[in-house]
Motif scaffolding. Sequence first.
Motif, PDB file in Angstrom:
ATOM      1  N   HIS A 159      11.732  -7.917  -7.412  1.00 46.56           N
ATOM      2  CA  HIS A 159      10.805  -6.818  -7.712  1.00 46.56           C
ATOM      3  C   HIS A 159      10.541  -5.986  -6.455  1.00 46.56           C
ATOM      4  O   HIS A 159      10.527  -4.744  -6.508  1.00 46.56           O
ATOM      5  CB  HIS A 159       9.507  -7.369  -8.272  1.00 46.56           C
ATOM      6  N   ALA A 160      10.363  -6.658  -5.315  1.00 46.98           N
ATOM      7  CA  ALA A 160      10.130  -5.946  -4.059  1.00 46.98           C
ATOM      8  C   ALA A 160      11.312  -5.056  -3.714  1.00 46.98           C
ATOM      9  O   ALA A 160      11.136  -3.904  -3.295  1.00 46.98           O
ATOM     10  CB  ALA A 160       9.866  -6.945  -2.938  1.00 46.98           C
ATOM     11  N   LEU A 161      12.525  -5.554  -3.885  1.00 50.51           N
ATOM     12  CA  LEU A 161      13.712  -4.756  -3.592  1.00 50.51           C
ATOM     13  C   LEU A 161      13.772  -3.514  -4.483  1.00 50.51           C
ATOM     14  O   LEU A 161      14.086  -2.411  -4.019  1.00 50.51           O
ATOM     15  CB  LEU A 161      14.972  -5.597  -3.787  1.00 50.51           C
ATOM     16  N   GLN A 162      13.470  -3.688  -5.758  1.00 53.49           N
ATOM     17  CA  GLN A 162      13.499  -2.552  -6.679  1.00 53.49           C
ATOM     18  C   GLN A 162      12.452  -1.509  -6.295  1.00 53.49           C
ATOM     19  O   GLN A 162      12.701  -0.296  -6.363  1.00 53.49           O
ATOM     20  CB  GLN A 162      13.281  -3.048  -8.098  1.00 53.49           C
ATOM     21  N   VAL A 163      11.285  -1.973  -5.861  1.00 52.12           N
ATOM     22  CA  VAL A 163      10.223  -1.055  -5.443  1.00 52.12           C
ATOM     23  C   VAL A 163      10.652  -0.280  -4.199  1.00 52.12           C
ATOM     24  O   VAL A 163      10.451   0.944  -4.104  1.00 52.12           O
ATOM     25  CB  VAL A 163       8.924  -1.838  -5.176  1.00 52.12           C
ATOM     26  N   ALA A 223       0.831  -1.205   0.000  1.00 45.85           N
ATOM     27  CA  ALA A 223       0.000   0.000   0.000  1.00 45.85           C
ATOM     28  C   ALA A 223       0.867   1.257   0.000  1.00 45.85           C
ATOM     29  O   ALA A 223       0.557   2.235  -0.697  1.00 45.85           O
ATOM     30  CB  ALA A 223      -0.926  -0.009   1.214  1.00 45.85           C
ATOM     31  N   LEU A 224       1.950   1.251   0.765  1.00 41.89           N
ATOM     32  CA  LEU A 224       2.834   2.412   0.848  1.00 41.89           C
ATOM     33  C   LEU A 224       3.459   2.738  -0.503  1.00 41.89           C
ATOM     34  O   LEU A 224       3.520   3.902  -0.908  1.00 41.89           O
ATOM     35  CB  LEU A 224       3.939   2.152   1.880  1.00 41.89           C
ATOM     36  N   THR A 225       3.936   1.716  -1.198  1.00 40.95           N
ATOM     37  CA  THR A 225       4.667   1.930  -2.449  1.00 40.95           C
ATOM     38  C   THR A 225       3.776   1.942  -3.679  1.00 40.95           C
ATOM     39  O   THR A 225       4.220   2.326  -4.765  1.00 40.95           O
ATOM     40  CB  THR A 225       5.730   0.829  -2.625  1.00 40.95           C
ATOM     41  N   GLY A 226       2.523   1.501  -3.529  1.00 43.73           N
ATOM     42  CA  GLY A 226       1.630   1.452  -4.677  1.00 43.73           C
ATOM     43  C   GLY A 226       2.001   0.380  -5.682  1.00 43.73           C
ATOM     44  O   GLY A 226       1.648   0.486  -6.864  1.00 43.73           O
ATOM     45  N   SER A 227       2.692  -0.675  -5.232  1.00 39.98           N
ATOM     46  CA  SER A 227       3.134  -1.754  -6.127  1.00 39.98           C
ATOM     47  C   SER A 227       2.732  -3.105  -5.550  1.00 39.98           C
ATOM     48  O   SER A 227       2.630  -3.269  -4.335  1.00 39.98           O
ATOM     49  CB  SER A 227       4.646  -1.714  -6.315  1.00 39.98           C
ATOM     50  N   LYS A 228       2.529  -4.063  -6.425  1.00 41.83           N
ATOM     51  CA  LYS A 228       2.179  -5.419  -6.015  1.00 41.83           C
ATOM     52  C   LYS A 228       3.391  -6.332  -6.175  1.00 41.83           C
ATOM     53  O   LYS A 228       3.968  -6.439  -7.261  1.00 41.83           O
ATOM     54  CB  LYS A 228       1.020  -5.952  -6.869  1.00 41.83           C
ATOM     55  N   PHE A 229       3.792  -6.950  -5.061  1.00 45.64           N
ATOM     56  CA  PHE A 229       4.915  -7.893  -5.132  1.00 45.64           C
ATOM     57  C   PHE A 229       4.711  -9.071  -4.182  1.00 45.64           C
ATOM     58  O   PHE A 229       5.625  -9.844  -3.971  1.00 45.64           O
ATOM     59  CB  PHE A 229       6.233  -7.190  -4.805  1.00 45.64           C
ATOM     60  N   LEU A 262      -2.317 -26.115   4.891  1.00 47.24           N
ATOM     61  CA  LEU A 262      -2.212 -24.860   4.156  1.00 47.24           C
ATOM     62  C   LEU A 262      -2.337 -23.668   5.099  1.00 47.24           C
ATOM     63  O   LEU A 262      -3.337 -23.527   5.808  1.00 47.24           O
ATOM     64  CB  LEU A 262      -3.320 -24.773   3.097  1.00 47.24           C
ATOM     65  N   GLU A 263      -1.306 -22.824   5.121  1.00 46.64           N
ATOM     66  CA  GLU A 263      -1.397 -21.528   5.791  1.00 46.64           C
ATOM     67  C   GLU A 263      -2.012 -20.547   4.799  1.00 46.64           C
ATOM     68  O   GLU A 263      -1.364 -20.122   3.839  1.00 46.64           O
ATOM     69  CB  GLU A 263      -0.015 -21.035   6.219  1.00 46.64           C
ATOM     70  N   ARG A 264      -3.238 -20.172   5.039  1.00 43.72           N
ATOM     71  CA  ARG A 264      -3.967 -19.375   4.054  1.00 43.72           C
ATOM     72  C   ARG A 264      -3.394 -17.976   3.911  1.00 43.72           C
ATOM     73  O   ARG A 264      -3.512 -17.357   2.857  1.00 43.72           O
ATOM     74  CB  ARG A 264      -5.449 -19.310   4.440  1.00 43.72           C
ATOM     75  N   HIS A 265      -2.768 -17.444   4.963  1.00 43.55           N
ATOM     76  CA  HIS A 265      -2.226 -16.092   4.896  1.00 43.55           C
ATOM     77  C   HIS A 265      -0.776 -16.055   4.435  1.00 43.55           C
ATOM     78  O   HIS A 265      -0.180 -14.979   4.388  1.00 43.55           O
ATOM     79  CB  HIS A 265      -2.345 -15.413   6.266  1.00 43.55           C
ATOM     80  N   GLY A 266      -0.209 -17.210   4.123  1.00 42.56           N
ATOM     81  CA  GLY A 266       1.151 -17.244   3.599  1.00 42.56           C
ATOM     82  C   GLY A 266       1.171 -16.910   2.117  1.00 42.56           C
ATOM     83  O   GLY A 266       0.138 -16.669   1.489  1.00 42.56           O
ATOM     84  N   GLY A 267       2.357 -16.910   1.550  1.00 43.11           N
ATOM     85  CA  GLY A 267       2.442 -16.622   0.118  1.00 43.11           C
ATOM     86  C   GLY A 267       3.853 -16.481  -0.371  1.00 43.11           C
ATOM     87  O   GLY A 267       4.814 -16.905   0.278  1.00 43.11           O
ATOM     88  N   ILE A 268       3.973 -15.865  -1.539  1.00 44.14           N
ATOM     89  CA  ILE A 268       5.237 -15.752  -2.240  1.00 44.14           C
ATOM     90  C   ILE A 268       5.543 -14.281  -2.504  1.00 44.14           C
ATOM     91  O   ILE A 268       4.734 -13.568  -3.095  1.00 44.14           O
ATOM     92  CB  ILE A 268       5.188 -16.504  -3.592  1.00 44.14           C
ATOM     93  N   LEU A 269       6.705 -13.849  -2.057  1.00 40.96           N
ATOM     94  CA  LEU A 269       7.168 -12.504  -2.371  1.00 40.96           C
ATOM     95  C   LEU A 269       7.967 -12.526  -3.660  1.00 40.96           C
ATOM     96  O   LEU A 269       8.853 -13.369  -3.840  1.00 40.96           O
ATOM     97  CB  LEU A 269       8.052 -11.966  -1.244  1.00 40.96           C
ATOM     98  N   LEU A 270       7.649 -11.623  -4.570  1.00 43.61           N
ATOM     99  CA  LEU A 270       8.457 -11.440  -5.773  1.00 43.61           C
ATOM    100  C   LEU A 270       9.675 -10.626  -5.339  1.00 43.61           C
ATOM    101  O   LEU A 270       9.680  -9.400  -5.357  1.00 43.61           O
ATOM    102  CB  LEU A 270       7.648 -10.734  -6.847  1.00 43.61           C
ATOM    103  N   ALA A 271      10.718 -11.329  -4.935  1.00 42.39           N
ATOM    104  CA  ALA A 271      11.788 -10.740  -4.135  1.00 42.39           C
ATOM    105  C   ALA A 271      12.529  -9.616  -4.835  1.00 42.39           C
ATOM    106  O   ALA A 271      12.623  -8.500  -4.312  1.00 42.39           O
ATOM    107  CB  ALA A 271      12.764 -11.840  -3.706  1.00 42.39           C
TER     108      ALA A 271
END
Length: 357
Positions: A146-150, A79-85, A135-144
């Motif tokens: 891409h996140a660093l660049q953001v 939300a802070l950066t306005g990007s999805k990762f 299954l941990e429903r709130h878990g997931g995958i960070l686009l690593a």
Amino acid sequence: MPTEKRRILVVGAGVTGLLSAVRCALAGHHVTVLDRDAIPNPGSTSFDQHRAVRALDTHDLAASRRIAVAHRRWMGLEALTGSKFYRRVGMITAWPEDDVDAVMSAAAAADLPVRLIEPDSVPHVRFPDGTVGVLERHGGILLADHALQVLVRWLTEQPNVALRPWQEVKAVDPGTGRVYLPDAESLDADLTLVATGPWSKDLVDIPMVLHRQTLVYLKPPEQLATAWERTPGVGRIGTSGQAWLLPPGDGTLLKVSSAVACREAHMVTAGTPDEERQWAEQVLSEQIVSEPHRYTVMAVKRCHYLVDAQTGNSHLVRIGPSTWARTASGGDGFRTAPLVAERILEALTTDFREESI
């Protein structure tokens, strides 16, 4: 929140350093980030296509609750950066059927929403015989990467942040937090954080163990592309029950590895192609996916990560009055980096000596 604005010096522009810089900058402090290479550094242990975010540790429910908070912090950073990762596709771990009731009880005690997954519902993944997925429903995958660049892009836009790439730190004085650079230049700060991943061993004298692991990146068959897009990350699979995978999606490949390919190392090295090919073959022999002959090996990568020598865990350690060091890198660094950032901000106003994070 402190009203006095402090000077923060971050050594290492991996995920821990960048998130700590973001958190301190948001609080109005003056932050300088140094890295031995570009920022973000494509050679750092943080830089990769994707990293897992999961919380459940059946042996440490308090840690599970803390990591669940970190999950929410990543959502806030989007939300802070306005990007999805952050791909919130969930994380599955395979457990023997006899252990499932205890695992479900542990998840409930840690306030983690989970549900059972039958292996037949994910036929392209090879679960060990006699296991069930949780299954941990709130878990997931960070686009690593891409996140660093953001994060770097956001930091670049802040007037109270200075990013200094290509600055190889020669030494850090734990007593003063002073950082020494080439050509007799030195920098002082109110708080110094050393978060250089495996290279921290060269700068701070705390007991750490370096590990090396081999990652294999696969391209699934076209017929399974849609199925893989919906697949969570999966752990505790393969022949040994020590393998894991991160699914493809949003332009990433399928990544697989196993603890059988993890070995202790003395230094960060590139490795020869023949050596990495042998380790990759060992990973692929783990039977992680169904019909492995249908998958194409696209890349093999050697990675390194650092842990505390006594506990085998990641720590945030105070090594001087205003100097801190982070013993973590790789996937665990991503899982816990938001918590470290909060602790660093807290350290400006309170006195605590060490955190297992």
